[in-house]
Design a protein around this motif. Structure first.
Motif, short mmCIF file in Angstrom:
data_model
loop_
_atom_site.label_atom_id
_atom_site.label_comp_id
_atom_site.label_asym_id
_atom_site.label_seq_id
_atom_site.Cartn_x
_atom_site.Cartn_y
_atom_site.Cartn_z
N THR A 1 0.82 -1.20 0.00
CA THR A 1 0.00 0.00 0.00
C THR A 1 0.86 1.26 0.00
N ALA A 2 1.92 1.25 0.82
CA ALA A 2 2.82 2.40 0.86
C ALA A 2 3.55 2.57 -0.46
N THR A 3 3.95 1.44 -1.05
CA THR A 3 4.78 1.49 -2.25
C THR A 3 4.01 2.00 -3.46
N GLN A 4 2.70 1.77 -3.51
CA GLN A 4 1.95 2.14 -4.70
C GLN A 4 2.01 3.64 -4.98
N MET B 1 18.20 6.05 -0.53
CA MET B 1 16.93 6.43 -1.13
C MET B 1 15.95 6.92 -0.07
N LEU B 2 15.88 6.22 1.05
CA LEU B 2 14.96 6.59 2.11
C LEU B 2 15.37 7.91 2.77
N ASP B 3 16.66 8.20 2.83
CA ASP B 3 17.14 9.45 3.40
C ASP B 3 16.63 10.66 2.62
N LYS C 1 8.73 7.04 6.68
CA LYS C 1 7.77 6.96 7.78
C LYS C 1 6.70 5.91 7.51
N LEU C 2 6.23 5.85 6.27
CA LEU C 2 5.24 4.83 5.91
C LEU C 2 5.78 3.43 6.16
N LEU C 3 7.04 3.21 5.79
CA LEU C 3 7.64 1.90 6.01
C LEU C 3 7.89 1.63 7.49
N ASP C 4 8.30 2.68 8.22
CA ASP C 4 8.49 2.54 9.68
C ASP C 4 7.16 2.12 10.33
N ASP C 5 6.08 2.78 9.91
CA ASP C 5 4.76 2.47 10.47
C ASP C 5 4.34 1.04 10.15
N ALA C 6 4.86 0.51 9.03
CA ALA C 6 4.55 -0.87 8.64
C ALA C 6 5.46 -1.88 9.34
N GLY C 7 6.40 -1.39 10.15
CA GLY C 7 7.28 -2.28 10.89
C GLY C 7 8.52 -2.71 10.13
N VAL C 8 8.90 -1.93 9.13
CA VAL C 8 10.07 -2.28 8.32
C VAL C 8 11.30 -1.63 8.94
N ASP C 9 11.94 -2.33 9.87
CA ASP C 9 13.16 -1.82 10.47
C ASP C 9 14.37 -2.40 9.75
N GLU C 10 15.57 -2.09 10.24
CA GLU C 10 16.79 -2.52 9.56
C GLU C 10 16.90 -4.05 9.48
N ASP C 11 16.62 -4.73 10.59
CA ASP C 11 16.73 -6.19 10.58
C ASP C 11 15.75 -6.81 9.59
N TYR C 12 14.53 -6.33 9.60
CA TYR C 12 13.51 -6.84 8.68
C TYR C 12 13.96 -6.61 7.24
#
Length: 318
Positions: free
Chosen positions: A46-49, A110-112, A119-130
């Motif tokens: 959803t975020a990526t679209q 790219m995220l920087d 933020k959208l990815l952070d909210d989805a739980g996409v951290d560095e390890d993931y």
């Protein structure tokens, strides 16, 4: 949806992870996947679209009527990715830490430059390890596909047949446009803070209001656009196709009819205003379409292989 995703539009961010303890959604072999993981992948899609030219992802807009259908599509996508990954492991395909770190560094940069997307990815739980574990799986699947396709031969006869049967799909649309950019990047090419962004958005909205009140677009662009290259030409970009510029930018530009001016919209570079002055569509020749046709044929053959692997796998849905 599935076919386009396998062509790699959002591949890096869309694999699932192992290890959550809540109720399971499905199982591939001995590997179980939770409903939480399905929701995470759905959130990522959803975020990526919003950051790709991906109309096929429009179905991911929340709706009570299609929520279950969307979930089943996501699960099907995740299953296919997993059966390929498990086959890659059986084939002893290796991914090194250096390869993972190199890809992670590219994504981090790219995220920087796009804090809103981050933020959208952070909210989805996409951290560095993931993300690193996702990259590792993604690279393994990518190597499996490359190994599969490297021995395939696409003949001239296949290309000519495909072109003849899909000729209408090889028409190239382009637009002639002008734009004004109000940049949201600082001197280090990083997105400014939220308060500064609001200030810059207000500036862009003010410029748009001036244009709508009869202001000369080219004059306003020369005086205000942060794209200095086009700004000195009144914001003129010439003709361009959908795949020749940032997807967010072209998505908005190609919505416009000749003579229309867009509303203010955001890209990773800042706030944009676009004016379309002409549109044209041209039939691409067989030779100009050859590379795309070969890639499509290879993708179809790869999808057949994925379906074959899935049929042979022990897949359970709960």
């Amino acid at each position: 949806m599935k076919k386009v995703l396998y062509l790699g539009l959002v591949m890096v961010l869309c694999f699932s992870m192992i290890g959550c303890s809540n109720s399971n959604a499905f199982k591939v072999g001995e590997t179980e996947f939770s409903n939480e993981e399905v929701d995470k992948v759905k959130s990522i899609l959803t975020a990526t679209q919003s950051y790709t030219d991906a109309d096929y992802l429009a179905q991911f807009k929340e709706s009570k009527d299609n929520d279950d259908k969307i979930k089943q599509e996501v699960i099907s996508y995740m299953i296919d990715n997993e059966v390929v990954y498990q086959q890659a492991q059986k084939d002893k395909i290796k991914v090194t830490d250096d390869e993972v770190n190199q890809k992670y560094s590219q994504i981090e940069k790219m995220l920087d430059t796009n804090q809103e997307y981050k933020k959208l990815l952070d909210d989805a739980g996409v951290d560095e390890d993931y993300l690193k574990e996702t990259i590792k799986k993604d690279l393994a699947v990518q190597k499996y596909r490359e190994n599969f396709e490297q021995d395939l031969k696409v003949t001239d006869k296949e290309v000519e047949k495909y072109y003849k049967e899909h000729k209408d799909e090889f028409k190239e649309e382009s637009v002639e446009a002008y734009h004004i950019l109000v940049s949201t990047l600082d001197d280090k090419n990083k997105t400014v803070d939220d308060s500064k962004k609001e200030e810059l958005k207000s500036k862009a909205e003010s410029l748009l209001k001036e244009i709508k009140n009869g202001g000369d677009f080219e004059k306003i662009a020369k005086e205000n656009s942060d794209d200095k290259s086009s700004g000195k030409k009144g914001g003129y970009l010439g003709y361009f196709t959908k795949d020749s510029k940032n997807a967010q930018f072209t998505k908005e530009a190609f919505k416009l009819e000749k003579g229309q001016v867009s509303n203010v919209f955001e890209t990773p570079f800042g706030y944009e205003i676009v004016k379309v002055t002409n549109k044209k569509t041209e039939q691409k020749s067989l030779e100009d379409s050859r590379e795309e046709i070969v890639n499509r044929i290879l993708a179809d053959k790869y999808l057949d292989q994925v379906n074959s692997l899935r049929e042979k796998s022990d897949v359970q849905r709960f």
